[in-house]
Motif scaffolding. Sequence first.
Motif, short mmCIF file in Angstrom:
data_model
loop_
_atom_site.label_atom_id
_atom_site.label_comp_id
_atom_site.label_asym_id
_atom_site.label_seq_id
_atom_site.Cartn_x
_atom_site.Cartn_y
_atom_site.Cartn_z
N GLY A 39 13.20 9.92 -1.95
CA GLY A 39 14.00 10.52 -3.02
C GLY A 39 13.14 11.11 -4.12
N GLU A 40 13.82 11.79 -5.04
CA GLU A 40 13.15 12.55 -6.09
C GLU A 40 12.47 11.66 -7.12
N ALA A 41 13.12 10.55 -7.46
CA ALA A 41 12.64 9.72 -8.58
C ALA A 41 11.91 8.48 -8.07
N ILE A 87 -3.77 0.69 -2.82
CA ILE A 87 -3.06 -0.57 -3.07
C ILE A 87 -2.19 -0.37 -4.31
N HIS A 88 -0.90 -0.60 -4.16
CA HIS A 88 0.06 -0.35 -5.24
C HIS A 88 0.38 -1.63 -6.01
N HIS A 89 0.63 -2.72 -5.30
CA HIS A 89 0.88 -4.00 -5.98
C HIS A 89 0.61 -5.16 -5.03
N ILE A 90 0.50 -6.34 -5.64
CA ILE A 90 0.41 -7.56 -4.85
C ILE A 90 1.55 -8.47 -5.27
N ILE A 126 0.86 -1.18 0.00
CA ILE A 126 0.00 0.00 0.00
C ILE A 126 0.90 1.23 0.00
N ALA A 127 0.70 2.08 -0.98
CA ALA A 127 1.46 3.33 -1.05
C ALA A 127 0.82 4.36 -0.14
N LYS A 134 4.25 9.16 -8.67
CA LYS A 134 3.15 9.42 -9.61
C LYS A 134 1.86 8.75 -9.13
N PHE A 135 1.99 7.55 -8.61
CA PHE A 135 0.83 6.83 -8.08
C PHE A 135 0.15 7.66 -6.99
N LEU A 136 0.95 8.28 -6.12
CA LEU A 136 0.37 9.07 -5.03
C LEU A 136 -0.19 10.40 -5.51
#
Length: 134
Positions: A60-62, A77-80, A10-11, A67-69
């Motif tokens: 960090g910057e990169a 949820i970002h990934h499983i 989760i982001a 982008k997701f946030l």
Amino acid sequence: MIGRLNHVAIAVKDLMASMRLYRETLGAAVSEPLPQPEHGVTVVFIELPNTKIELLEPLGEASPIAKFLEKNADGGIHHICYEVDDILAARDRLIGQGARILGSGEPKIGAHGKPVLFLHPKDFNGTLIELEQA
Ligand code: CO
């Protein structure tokens, strides 16, 4: 081919606030933050009886989750992550079936010290999938 659900990631924008939420509101066992500069995230692990949750905060910057946030202001949820017995065999099988592997296609060492790969979300129902060598 895929085995156990290793974790759901989760982001989050505010790791400290999210740690409190899981520790105090949800009553979970929450680890201390682990910065992973090579992945552009700081990670916290939450151990559940049957799997793990990972909270990811940009570092960090990169950061790959910045982008997701931007698109998901409350986090999400970002990934499983599924376990596989043999990550190179899994990769070759997926490529053979037309799936796209993100990045160079070579496994990187992930948050648990094991080789991981990410699969293109457009090939998997809009879900970013991480494969981790079991
Ligand atoms: Co992960």
